[in-house]
Design a protein around this motif. Structure first.
Motif, PDB file in Angstrom:
ATOM      1  N   ASP A   1     137.088-111.429  -5.464  1.00 39.73           N
ATOM      2  CA  ASP A   1     136.395-112.980  -5.511  1.00 39.73           C
ATOM      3  C   ASP A   1     135.675-113.382  -4.388  1.00 39.73           C
ATOM      4  N   ALA A   2     136.139-112.803  -3.122  1.00 44.21           N
ATOM      5  CA  ALA A   2     135.425-113.138  -2.100  1.00 44.21           C
ATOM      6  C   ALA A   2     134.310-111.958  -1.421  1.00 44.21           C
ATOM      7  N   ASP A   3     134.375-111.089  -2.270  1.00 45.88           N
ATOM      8  CA  ASP A   3     133.445-109.956  -1.505  1.00 45.88           C
ATOM      9  C   ASP A   3     132.085-110.294  -2.203  1.00 45.88           C
ATOM     10  N   ALA A   4     131.111-110.772  -1.170  1.00 46.67           N
ATOM     11  CA  ALA A   4     129.902-110.945  -1.569  1.00 46.67           C
ATOM     12  C   ALA A   4     129.100-109.824  -1.968  1.00 46.67           C
TER      13      ALA A   4
ATOM     14  N   ARG B   1     136.429-105.450 -12.432  1.00 48.22           N
ATOM     15  CA  ARG B   1     137.771-105.240 -11.497  1.00 48.22           C
ATOM     16  C   ARG B   1     138.591-106.390 -12.079  1.00 48.22           C
ATOM     17  N   HIS B   2     138.261-107.489 -12.416  1.00 48.45           N
ATOM     18  CA  HIS B   2     139.349-108.411 -12.962  1.00 48.45           C
ATOM     19  C   HIS B   2     139.912-107.860 -14.049  1.00 48.45           C
ATOM     20  N   ASP B   3     138.955-107.212 -15.061  1.00 45.25           N
ATOM     21  CA  ASP B   3     139.455-106.688 -16.492  1.00 45.25           C
ATOM     22  C   ASP B   3     140.470-105.476 -16.218  1.00 45.25           C
ATOM     23  N   ASN B   4     139.919-104.671 -15.175  1.00 48.44           N
ATOM     24  CA  ASN B   4     141.094-103.614 -15.147  1.00 48.44           C
ATOM     25  C   ASN B   4     142.516-104.113 -14.426  1.00 48.44           C
ATOM     26  N   VAL B   5     142.565-105.067 -13.638  1.00 45.05           N
ATOM     27  CA  VAL B   5     144.001-105.689 -13.331  1.00 45.05           C
ATOM     28  C   VAL B   5     144.703-106.125 -14.513  1.00 45.05           C
ATOM     29  N   GLN B   6     143.840-106.751 -15.374  1.00 43.63           N
ATOM     30  CA  GLN B   6     144.491-107.486 -16.453  1.00 43.63           C
ATOM     31  C   GLN B   6     144.861-106.364 -17.478  1.00 43.63           C
TER      32      GLN B   6
ATOM     33  N   ASP C   1     128.444-108.053  -7.449  1.00 40.30           N
ATOM     34  CA  ASP C   1     127.871-108.892  -8.517  1.00 40.30           C
ATOM     35  C   ASP C   1     128.779-109.438  -9.537  1.00 40.30           C
ATOM     36  N   ASP C   2     128.502-110.407 -10.315  1.00 36.24           N
ATOM     37  CA  ASP C   2     129.283-110.928 -11.456  1.00 36.24           C
ATOM     38  C   ASP C   2     129.942-109.891 -12.211  1.00 36.24           C
ATOM     39  N   PHE C   3     129.150-108.872 -12.676  1.00 36.60           N
ATOM     40  CA  PHE C   3     129.705-107.803 -13.463  1.00 36.60           C
ATOM     41  C   PHE C   3     130.766-107.045 -12.770  1.00 36.60           C
TER      42      PHE C   3
END
Length: 78
Positions: free
Chosen positions: A46-49, A59-64, A52-54
């Motif tokens: 979330d903090a990595d500027a 990455r969040h999908d992989n964790v989930q 991009d949103d995709f």
């Protein structure tokens, strides 16, 4: 990417249905993804500027997907 996560989860469920898993392993994976590394990694993403949103979403999908797999294995072993 979502399809790959679903396929991975399916394969993991099929394999674990055939072979009992050690509760030590599933409990360690649960702590890893839900209490320590998973949440820390999501904060980093979330903090990595530079992402991009995709890129953040996948990455969040992989964790989930890993969370879902761990929950599925824990459910099978109960």
């Amino acid at each position: 990417m979502k399809r790959l996560s679903i396929i991975s989860l399916f394969v993991l469920c099929v394999l674990t249905a055939c072979v009992p898993t050690d509760p030590l392993l599933t409990n360690a994976a649960d702590r890893f993804v839900n209490q320590t590394v998973g949440p820390e990694y999501e904060k980093y993403v979330d903090a990595d500027a530079t992402l991009d949103d995709f890129q953040k979403r996948i990455r969040h999908d992989n964790v989930q997907a890993f969370r879902d797999a761990v929950a599925a294995v824990k459910g099978i072993n109960q």
